[in-house]
Each structure stands twice: as structure tokens, then as C-alpha cells.
Design a protein around this motif. Structure first.
Motif, PDB file in Angstrom:
ATOM      1  N   LEU A 151       0.827  -1.202   0.000  1.00  0.00           N
ATOM      2  CA  LEU A 151       0.000   0.000   0.000  1.00  0.00           C
ATOM      3  C   LEU A 151       0.868   1.262   0.000  1.00  0.00           C
ATOM      4  N   THR A 152       1.964   1.227   0.739  1.00  0.00           N
ATOM      5  CA  THR A 152       2.865   2.384   0.773  1.00  0.00           C
ATOM      6  C   THR A 152       3.511   2.604  -0.591  1.00  0.00           C
ATOM      7  N   ALA A 153       3.964   1.517  -1.217  1.00  0.00           N
ATOM      8  CA  ALA A 153       4.592   1.633  -2.542  1.00  0.00           C
ATOM      9  C   ALA A 153       3.595   2.186  -3.557  1.00  0.00           C
ATOM     10  N   HIS A 154       2.375   1.719  -3.500  1.00  0.00           N
ATOM     11  CA  HIS A 154       1.340   2.200  -4.426  1.00  0.00           C
ATOM     12  C   HIS A 154       1.019   3.665  -4.162  1.00  0.00           C
ATOM     13  N   LEU A 155       0.954   4.052  -2.886  1.00  0.00           N
ATOM     14  CA  LEU A 155       0.652   5.441  -2.531  1.00  0.00           C
ATOM     15  C   LEU A 155       1.770   6.376  -2.984  1.00  0.00           C
ATOM     16  N   VAL A 156       3.023   5.976  -2.784  1.00  0.00           N
ATOM     17  CA  VAL A 156       4.160   6.803  -3.220  1.00  0.00           C
ATOM     18  C   VAL A 156       4.115   7.015  -4.731  1.00  0.00           C
ATOM     19  N   ALA A 157       3.879   5.940  -5.472  1.00  0.00           N
ATOM     20  CA  ALA A 157       3.809   6.054  -6.927  1.00  0.00           C
ATOM     21  C   ALA A 157       2.675   6.982  -7.353  1.00  0.00           C
ATOM     22  N   ALA A 158       1.524   6.874  -6.695  1.00  0.00           N
ATOM     23  CA  ALA A 158       0.375   7.712  -7.049  1.00  0.00           C
ATOM     24  C   ALA A 158       0.668   9.186  -6.792  1.00  0.00           C
ATOM     25  N   VAL A 159       1.267   9.491  -5.646  1.00  0.00           N
ATOM     26  CA  VAL A 159       1.583  10.881  -5.312  1.00  0.00           C
ATOM     27  C   VAL A 159       2.605  11.446  -6.296  1.00  0.00           C
ATOM     28  N   VAL A 160       3.653  10.664  -6.595  1.00  0.00           N
ATOM     29  CA  VAL A 160       4.684  11.121  -7.529  1.00  0.00           C
ATOM     30  C   VAL A 160       4.094  11.329  -8.920  1.00  0.00           C
ATOM     31  N   MET A 161       3.239  10.420  -9.360  1.00  0.00           N
ATOM     32  CA  MET A 161       2.629  10.538 -10.680  1.00  0.00           C
ATOM     33  C   MET A 161       1.760  11.788 -10.783  1.00  0.00           C
ATOM     34  N   VAL A 162       0.959  12.038  -9.769  1.00  0.00           N
ATOM     35  CA  VAL A 162       0.100  13.232  -9.786  1.00  0.00           C
ATOM     36  C   VAL A 162       0.954  14.494  -9.850  1.00  0.00           C
ATOM     37  N   ALA A 163       2.001  14.545  -9.027  1.00  0.00           N
ATOM     38  CA  ALA A 163       2.861  15.732  -8.997  1.00  0.00           C
ATOM     39  C   ALA A 163       3.575  15.928 -10.340  1.00  0.00           C
ATOM     40  N   MET A 164       4.149  14.869 -10.885  1.00  0.00           N
ATOM     41  CA  MET A 164       4.888  14.978 -12.148  1.00  0.00           C
ATOM     42  C   MET A 164       3.979  15.365 -13.303  1.00  0.00           C
ATOM     43  N   CYS A 165       2.842  14.683 -13.404  1.00  0.00           N
ATOM     44  CA  CYS A 165       1.938  14.947 -14.529  1.00  0.00           C
ATOM     45  C   CYS A 165       1.311  16.332 -14.423  1.00  0.00           C
ATOM     46  N   TRP A 166       0.990  16.755 -13.219  1.00  0.00           N
ATOM     47  CA  TRP A 166       0.390  18.080 -13.054  1.00  0.00           C
ATOM     48  C   TRP A 166       1.382  19.177 -13.438  1.00  0.00           C
ATOM     49  N   ARG A 167       2.614  19.074 -12.957  1.00  0.00           N
ATOM     50  CA  ARG A 167       3.623  20.078 -13.299  1.00  0.00           C
ATOM     51  C   ARG A 167       3.890  20.093 -14.797  1.00  0.00           C
ATOM     52  N   MET A 181      -3.727  15.409 -18.068  1.00  0.00           N
ATOM     53  CA  MET A 181      -4.835  15.710 -17.161  1.00  0.00           C
ATOM     54  C   MET A 181      -5.704  14.470 -16.930  1.00  0.00           C
ATOM     55  N   ILE A 182      -5.844  13.631 -17.969  1.00  0.00           N
ATOM     56  CA  ILE A 182      -6.579  12.385 -17.792  1.00  0.00           C
ATOM     57  C   ILE A 182      -5.843  11.468 -16.825  1.00  0.00           C
ATOM     58  N   ILE A 183      -4.509  11.414 -16.962  1.00  0.00           N
ATOM     59  CA  ILE A 183      -3.718  10.596 -16.038  1.00  0.00           C
ATOM     60  C   ILE A 183      -3.886  11.087 -14.605  1.00  0.00           C
ATOM     61  N   VAL A 184      -3.842  12.391 -14.422  1.00  0.00           N
ATOM     62  CA  VAL A 184      -4.042  12.952 -13.078  1.00  0.00           C
ATOM     63  C   VAL A 184      -5.409  12.551 -12.540  1.00  0.00           C
ATOM     64  N   SER A 185      -6.433  12.629 -13.383  1.00  0.00           N
ATOM     65  CA  SER A 185      -7.775  12.228 -12.953  1.00  0.00           C
ATOM     66  C   SER A 185      -7.802  10.758 -12.541  1.00  0.00           C
ATOM     67  N   GLY A 186      -7.131   9.917 -13.327  1.00  0.00           N
ATOM     68  CA  GLY A 186      -7.076   8.501 -12.987  1.00  0.00           C
ATOM     69  C   GLY A 186      -6.388   8.262 -11.657  1.00  0.00           C
ATOM     70  N   TYR A 187      -5.338   9.001 -11.409  1.00  0.00           N
ATOM     71  CA  TYR A 187      -4.609   8.803 -10.159  1.00  0.00           C
ATOM     72  C   TYR A 187      -5.322   9.398  -8.946  1.00  0.00           C
ATOM     73  N   VAL A 188      -6.268  10.274  -9.182  1.00  0.00           N
ATOM     74  CA  VAL A 188      -7.129  10.702  -8.076  1.00  0.00           C
ATOM     75  C   VAL A 188      -7.934   9.502  -7.568  1.00  0.00           C
ATOM     76  N   PHE A 189      -8.415   8.667  -8.496  1.00  0.00           N
ATOM     77  CA  PHE A 189      -9.111   7.439  -8.092  1.00  0.00           C
ATOM     78  C   PHE A 189      -8.150   6.484  -7.391  1.00  0.00           C
ATOM     79  N   ASN A 190      -6.904   6.411  -7.883  1.00  0.00           N
ATOM     80  CA  ASN A 190      -5.918   5.544  -7.229  1.00  0.00           C
ATOM     81  C   ASN A 190      -5.620   6.007  -5.809  1.00  0.00           C
ATOM     82  N   LEU A 191      -5.543   7.329  -5.638  1.00  0.00           N
ATOM     83  CA  LEU A 191      -5.339   7.857  -4.291  1.00  0.00           C
ATOM     84  C   LEU A 191      -6.536   7.551  -3.397  1.00  0.00           C
TER      85      LEU A 191
END
Length: 396
Positions: A151-167, A181-191
Motif C-alpha cells: 500500500l505504501t509503494a502504491h501510494l508513493v507512486a500515485a503521489v509522484v505521478m500526480v505531482a509529475m503529470c500536473w507540473r 490531465m486524464i492521467i491525473v484524474s485517474g490517479y485521483v481514483f488511485n489515491l
């Protein structure tokens, strides 16, 4: 969620992968393409092996109770790593830096996978749980750490992905920005998936029961998030490919007027290469350009540089830009040469082609402009009428 809810997305991802495999076979060294295919494979595998019927079947085939749990956790972890590697390769940069960052993510998450397997081997899970493994074994030694780690590994990846894709989305435009933006939306569900899973597990640690969050709420969130993210990754690449294909076909179509013009002037009996209906657009454009250049060689003795210069001056006087005026002049010379060649069926005109003239017709962009001028330029139309009335060939 039942098995169908998992297998349908897995099938959709398999179809997407099937469309990518031919390109992968021809461009195996492309890290971006490899990353896309790896992501599709892992995403489809997560859906397939996380389905309750598959979980039960794998447990039965292996004879190891709950062995599907670490298998699914490892696949989710590898999928997280694939997303990170893909976004790194997609963004680009110096190859050495890109490879180094990708290697670090792969080694880091590869290490997580090894630890997950070791922790499961050390733990004890005698009761098969198809849907609520996380909460049922949340307080079991070693299994507790295994669940927390994935769960921690998945959460870290989700946070990093949202930050990278948003920037990154703030720096780009078009389909790429839409995809990010679609990827960010998808990772909101992952979070959200991580939040529900972690809440249910922590509640078990504290002696409470929020199992429904993990059993019934989290799986749909993960499914939706994975599908949306996969669409975000594939859509810009697909749209770019479609855009490139559209431009290639547009070039092929725009060359049509010039191609037909020089075919009129080609000597009878000239072989014409027949393209199969499945031939790619790029090959068709190359063949059409080759035919045009061959036509120029046949028309060379009939080219009249004087007529070209006259058409060039008239185009500039009419307000045309430099590049357009040159295309109009070349088109006028080609049109006049075709008419002169048609008026000389026996090929009585003997001479050498003017290399300086032919050189200006060499580039694909020039060919497109010339083709457009043949069809639309009033200067070219006037030259056609003039040649038809005078019946003259190239100037002496």
C-alpha cells in the motif's frame, strides 16, 4: 465486483496491446514504446489476476492458500513502477538521465516485489480469502508488513505521478496536456483507493471494523483509476499517430495534381508501380514523389527557364510571397513542358535538362507547393492558355 467487471477491462487493454505489438516489433529499441507495452501488459495482468475467479483458480492450481495475494500485490507494484518509468521516458530529456531515473524506479520497486514475496513466505495464511485478504490478515505477523508495504509503494507512486503529470501539464498544450490531465484524474481514483484500503487496514489495527471500505469500495476505485490512467497514457500517442497519418495522406492527396500532370508527359510504355491497397501512406508518398521526379527527367528537354522566369516575375507582381512565387514559376514551367511534350509525340526535341531548374524541384515541400499551384494559380492557367495558342515548345 464479479469476474466480468475485471475481465472486460483486461480484454480492452489486451486489444490496445495488440495494436501496439507491430510497432514494438519494428522499433524494439524505442524506450517509450517498450514502456507503453509494459504498462498495458501489467495493467491487463492486474485486472486478470485480481478477479475473484482467477484468485481462486491460482490458489487451487498452485496448492498454496492465498498465494494470489502476493501475486496481485507484486503486479500492482510493478504496474506502479511501469507508470513511473513511462512518464519519465515520455517526458524525455538527456538519454543518460532518463535511463538512470528509470533504472532507479525499476530497481526500487523490484526490491519491493522481492520483499513482498519474502514476507508472504514468512507469514501464515491458512484461511483462503478471495475478497477481504487485506483486512482479514491485517494483524497477522509478516502479512501485516506485506500489506503495509504494498500500500505504501502504491501510494508513493500515485503521489509522484500526480505531482509529475500536473507540473508537466502546465508546460505543454494540445493532446499531450489532455492526456496528462486524464492521467491525473485517474490517479485521483488511485489515491482514493489507497485512502480506503489504508483506512480499513488501520481500523483493523486499532480494533475497529471498516472492512466494507476495502472489500466493496476500493476495488471499483482501482479499476476506474487504472482504466482512466491507461487511456491518458495511450490517447496522446494514438492521436499523434493519427495526426501524422492524416498529414501523410494529405501530402499524398496534394501531390495528386502534379503526379497526374507529369504522367501525361511521360512516354508511352513507362512502367507504373502498382501499390497494394494495404501499403502504408508513407510508402505511397515516397512512390508518388519518385514518379514525379521520374516525370521531371522525361520532361527535362522541354523545360523552358525563360518561361519560368517570366511566370516568377508575374507571380511576384501579383503579390505572391517568395516561396509561393517560386512554386508558381516551377508549376508554369512544368505545365508548359507537358503541353510541349504532348505536341511532340515523336520526341523530335533534343536537348539536355537544365540542372539548376531541376534542383529547385527536389524537396517534398516544393512538390506540394508546385502541385497546389498547378491547380489553383491563375498565372499557371494563363501559361497553359498561352502555350495552347502559340503551340510553341521551349525557347531556343
Amino acid at each position: 465486483m464479479n469476474g466480468q467487471d475485471y475481465y472486460i477491462p483486461a480484454a480492452a487493454l489486451a486489444v490496445s496491446l495488440a495494436f501496439k505489438l507491430p510497432a514494438l516489433r519494428h522499433n524494439w529499441r524505442d524506450p517509450l514504446l517498450r514502456s507503453v507495452c509494459a504498462l498495458l501488459v501489467l495493467a491487463g495482468s492486474v485486472f486478470t489476476f485480481a478477479a475473484p475467479p482467477t484468485i481462486e483458480a491460482v490458489n487451487e492450481w498452485t496448492g498454496i492458500t492465498n498465494v494470489s495475494a502476493p501475486l496481485v500485490y507484486c503486479l500492482i507494484t510493478l504496474f506502479s513502477a511501469a507508470c513511473l518509468v513511462l512518464i519519465v521516458n515520455w517526458r524525455g530529456g538527456p538519454p543518460e538521465v532518463t535511463r538512470r531515473i528509470s533504472r532507479r524506479w525499476m530497481l526500487g520497486y523490484g526490491g519491493v516485489v522481492v520483499v513482498l514475496v519474502v514476507l508472504f513466505a514468512l507469514g501464515h495464511t491458512p484461511v483462503e480469502r478471495l475478497r477481504d485478504f487485506d483486512t482479514y490478515y491485517a494483524n497477522t505477523p509478516y502479512i501485516q508488513q506485506m500489506i503495509a508495504l504494498y500500500l505504501t509503494a502504491h501510494l508513493v507512486a500515485a503521489v509522484v505521478m500526480v505531482a509529475m503529470c500536473w507540473r508537466w501539464s502546465l508546460q505543454v498544450h494540445g493532446w499531450l496536456r489532455i492526456g496528462l490531465m486524464i492521467i491525473v484524474s485517474g490517479y485521483v481514483f488511485n489515491l482514493s483507493y489507497d485512502a480506503t484500503k489504508i483506512s480499513a487496514v488501520v481500523a483493523r489495527w486499532l480494533g475497529h471494523d471498516l472492512d466494507d471500505l476495502s472489500t466493496y469500495i476500493a476495488p471499483p476505485l482501482a479499476s476506474v483509476g487504472a482504466l482512466i490512467s491507461a487511456i491518458g497514457f495511450v490517447l496522446p500517442l494514438l492521436c499523434q499517430r493519427l495526426s501524422d497519418s492524416w498529414q501523410t495522406w494529405t501530402t499524398y492527396r496534394r501531390l495528386g495534381a502534379l503526379w497526374h500532370e507529369v504522367q501525361i508527359g511521360a512516354p508511352s510504355g513507362t512502367p507504373c508501380v502498382q501499390m497494394s491497397w494495404w501499403a502504408p501512406a508513407e510508402l505511397r508518398v515516397i512512390q508518388r514523389e519518385s514518379d514525379i521526379h521520374d516525370g521531371f527527367l522525361h520532361l527535362g528537354p522541354y523545360f523552358d527557364p525563360g518561361r519560368r522566369e517570366d511566370a516568377y516575375a508575374r507571380a511576384l507582381a501579383a503579390g505572391a510571397k517568395e516561396e509561393t512565387a517560386r512554386a508558381v514559376a516551377d508549376a508554369a514551367m512544368v505545365a508548359a513542358a507537358v503541353q510541349a511534350r504532348s505536341a511532340d509525340p515523336e520526341g523530335a526535341v533534343i536537348g539536355a535538362s537544365d540542372e539548376s531548374v531541376l534542383d529547385t524541384l527536389g524537396g517534398p515541400r516544393d512538390l506540394v507547393r508546385i502541385s497546389h499551384a498547378l491547380r489553383h494559380s491563375p498565372v499557371v492557367a494563363a501559361v497553359r492558355r498561352q502555350v495552347a495558342l502559340s503551340g510553341s515548345g521551349p525557347a531556343a
